[in-house]
Design a protein around this motif. Structure first.
Motif, mmCIF file in Angstrom:
data_model
loop_
_atom_site.group_PDB
_atom_site.id
_atom_site.type_symbol
_atom_site.label_atom_id
_atom_site.label_comp_id
_atom_site.label_asym_id
_atom_site.label_seq_id
_atom_site.Cartn_x
_atom_site.Cartn_y
_atom_site.Cartn_z
ATOM 1 N N PHE A 12 0.823 -1.207 0.000
ATOM 2 C CA PHE A 12 0.000 0.000 0.000
ATOM 3 C C PHE A 12 0.861 1.263 0.000
ATOM 4 N N LEU A 13 2.024 1.183 0.633
ATOM 5 C CA LEU A 13 2.938 2.335 0.576
ATOM 6 C C LEU A 13 3.419 2.554 -0.853
ATOM 7 N N ALA A 14 3.772 1.457 -1.527
ATOM 8 C CA ALA A 14 4.295 1.577 -2.886
ATOM 9 C C ALA A 14 3.241 2.080 -3.862
ATOM 10 N N SER A 15 1.966 1.772 -3.583
ATOM 11 C CA SER A 15 0.893 2.219 -4.488
ATOM 12 C C SER A 15 0.366 3.603 -4.126
ATOM 13 N N GLY A 16 0.882 4.198 -3.062
ATOM 14 C CA GLY A 16 0.431 5.521 -2.652
ATOM 15 C C GLY A 16 -0.869 5.514 -1.889
ATOM 16 N N GLN A 17 -1.358 4.319 -1.484
ATOM 17 C CA GLN A 17 -2.602 4.238 -0.747
ATOM 18 C C GLN A 17 -2.430 4.565 0.733
#
Length: 662
Positions: free
Chosen positions: A153-158
């Motif tokens: 989720f961090l990598a997807s900007g969520q």
């Protein structure tokens, strides 16, 4: 059982799938339904709509399913995670990210399940080490899954970077709490039915424990100070009580009940503002219950093994024919088995008896020892006792273990055996008296005849007017020699009949063999048989009784002569050989007769066993007894050269000093 829930069977219709596939499909459907239900029930105050809840029981369910069914359950688990997210939040906008996170959860817990299965962790929790390994694997595995889940989720900007640590911590604690609570219970669900009778008998105690948990939860959530976490520590009391009473299974069930109470409180109007903080305490409570329950289970297992070992030892002591006594360092009898009570009498097992009274003279000062002395019974009578003792080393109690055997029967049997041997020896003397008398008559005939001739010649010489004194003196000297010779023969006959007393002398075996051979010359001539005598001229003198050895050789040669009398023609041959090697003189008497049958050979040296129609069956038995009395041995086998029987006498040149007398 949980596997029964996973592996449900259906008899409504027949399926085209194989039974193995059908069972797994039914288990997978059941598992997905349970996973979605637990996902919905535990969805309380999620973090940032990322499916991060304070408690994730579905994680424990997923890990148990993966441990039970292996790698083929990973795809089912991924589908269950996706369906659980849809059931709780509907179709998310970030579907690819949710799918990736769900797949990672399935793969991560699949790897943790493979680790647990390969190292046989969680399959059986019998010791604290087993529980510690499970707890360590759960802590590490759930942390890895939580960290990777949040990273997606961090990598997807969520998820903003500032919430990363909080998200990882909460996801990790929620999954870890769910794994510790459910996974060991589900994996070890087999065998729960075995405990139902025990639970039925102690139902009131279980009701009391349940009431204690509910009362503690009421105190935490209903008092005005419920927001203070210090009241939560009251839950440790019933959990510890249950763990000590029912082991880790009871402790985990109580923790599961507490978790359900927390969820119920969070879903109602009960104030639970610090539910996340409570989960940290729940993890601590789960670990405490798991480890303490495992310690209780381990102790119970040790006690069962000790009880079984003690029961086996008691049974062995009860069945032991010898008296067994446990003695403390001060010589007081702590324990005595039934055989000891029979041997010594009542009172020795009372716990206050002194060993010195029952076994006077016994010294308990060695690690191991064997002695023979006179024991004393409770009534004061004595008996010969054979005693073995051993010191009890740590961690056993200090003291000694003493075994006592009544040697009365053995000594009586030995005495009877000696009496039987003596009786056999006496019977032998009378049995062969006829044969020996015949030989002695032959021996006496010559000296007596010569003595009469010499005396008559002396009478004639003395009657002459002018006597020849030299011739008379020589004739009288010859008569005296013949009289001495006859006296020696008679002395042998007297010694033979007296018997019993052992005479030890240095015997010339070669001369003895030649003497016995000469005694058989007339019988050999009448039987048309030949005797070959081959005696090593270097034979040393043997410490033995010459008369007894002569009896044995005479008996063996007489038997050999009787055996060859059944052989037709010129094949009647006997051999008498003598040699020595390594301090042992060997005499062999062989014949060309028919030999000894197998039936007689098995009992050849037993009394009253004979193949002669008129035989008494005592000669060989007593002959071996005489030889053994001198430390030797008499044996029989088939002669390789002559084909008949071959008897072998082996005599030590210097027999042992403790050989019995005959």
């Amino acid at each position: 059982m949980i596997r029964s829930a996973f592996v449900a069977t259906s008899n409504a219709s027949r399926s085209l799938m194989r039974p193995w596939d059908r069972d797994f499909a039914l288990a997978a459907i059941t598992y997905v339904a349970l996973y979605v239900a637990l996902q919905w029930l535990s969805n309380v105050r999620p973090l940032l709509a990322l499916n991060i809840n304070p408690w994730n029981p579905q994680a424990g369910l997923a890990l148990a399913f993966l441990v039970l069914y292996g790698g083929r359950a990973i795809a089912v688990t991924a589908a269950a995670v996706v369906m659980g997210g849809f059931a709780v939040r509907g179709m998310p906008a970030n579907l690819p990210v949710q799918m990736a996170a769900s797949v990672w959860v399935a793969i991560g817990y699949g790897g943790l399940a493979a680790f647990l299965r390969e190292r046989e962790i969680a399959a059986q929790i019998h010791t604290v080490r087993d529980a510690s390994r499970l707890a360590g694997a759960a802590v590490g595995g759930t942390l890895i899954v939580a960290a990777a889940y949040v990273t997606i989720f961090l990598a997807s900007g969520q998820l903003p970077l500032s919430d990363a640590v909080t998200a990882v911590t909460r996801y990790w604690i929620g999954d870890l709490s769910g794994v510790l609570t459910l996974t060991p219970l589900l994996i070890n669900a087999r065998g729960w039915r075995e405990h139902l009778p025990l639970l039925q008998r102690h139902r009131w105690e279980m009701i009391s424990q349940l009431a204690a948990i509910l009362l503690t939860l009421w105190i935490i959530f209903r008092l005005p100070t419920a927001d203070q976490l210090r009241f939560f520590y009251l839950l440790f009391l019933p959990v510890i009580w249950i763990a000590l009473r029912w082991g880790w299974r009871g402790a985990m069930l109580s923790v599961l009940l507490i978790q359900i109470g927390l969820i119920v409180a969070a879903r109602t109007e009960i104030p639970t503002a610090r539910l996340i903080d409570l989960q940290f305490l729940m993890v601590t409570l789960s670990l405490t219950g798991l480890l303490l329950g495992a310690a209780v289970a381990e102790r119970a297992g040790v006690l069962r093994r000790v009880a079984m070992s003690e029961a086996e030892q008691r049974a062995l002591l009860a069945m032991a024919p010898d008296a067994v006594l446990a003695v403390d360092p001060h010589g007081r009898v702590r324990m005595a088995n039934a055989a000891a009570a029979r041997l010594f009498g009542e009172g020795i097992e009372a716990g206050e008896a002194q060993l010195a009274w029952f076994l006077p003279g016994l010294q308990l000062d060695r690690a191991q020892d064997r002695v023979t002395l006179n024991g004393r019974r409770a009534d004061g009578s004595s008996f010969p006792a054979e005693i073995a003792q051993a010191r009890l080393d740590p961690p056993a109690n200090e003291g000694y273990l003493v075994t006592v055997r009544d040697a009365t029967d053995r000594r009586r049997a030995e005495e009877q055996l000696r009496e039987r041997d003596a009786a056999l020896a006496r019977a032998m003397r009378f049995a062969v008296a006829g044969e020996l008398a015949s030989a002695l008559a032959h021996e006496l005939n010559q000296p007596i005849t010569a003595l009469v001739s010499y005396l008559r010649a002396s009478e004639i010489l003395a009657a002459q007017p002018v006597g020849d004194s030299k011739r008379l003196q020589a004739t009288l000297g010859k008569a005296a020699q013949e009289a001495i010779r006859a006296s020696a023969v008679l002395r042998k006959l007297r010694d033979f009949y007296q018997g019993g007393a052992r005479k030890s002398e240095r015997v010339d075996i070669a001369a003895l063999c030649r003497t016995v051979a000469r005694a058989f010359e007339d019988r050999l001539r009448r039987a048309n048989a030949s005797l070959s005598v081959a005696i090593d001229p270097t034979l040393p003198l043997v410490e033995a009784d010459g008369t007894q050895l002569e009896i044995v050789l005479h008996n063996l040669l007489a038997n050999a002569l009787d055996s060859v009398s059944h052989v037709a023609g010129a094949g009647r041959q006997l051999e008498l050989h003598g040699s020595h090697h390594d301090g042992v003189v060997t005499l062999r008497v062989a014949d060309s007769g028919p030999g000894i049958t197998a039936e007689v050979g098995r009992r050849l040296f037993e009394p009253f066993v004979t193949s002669k129609p008129d035989g008494m069956g005592l000669g060989l038995a007593i002959s071996r007894s005489l030889i053994r009395a001198r430390g030797g041995e008499l044996s029989c086998e088939r002669s390789r050269k002559l084909g008949g029987a071959e008897f072998t006498i082996r005599l030590p040149i210097d027999p042992p000093s403790d050989t019995p007398s005959v």
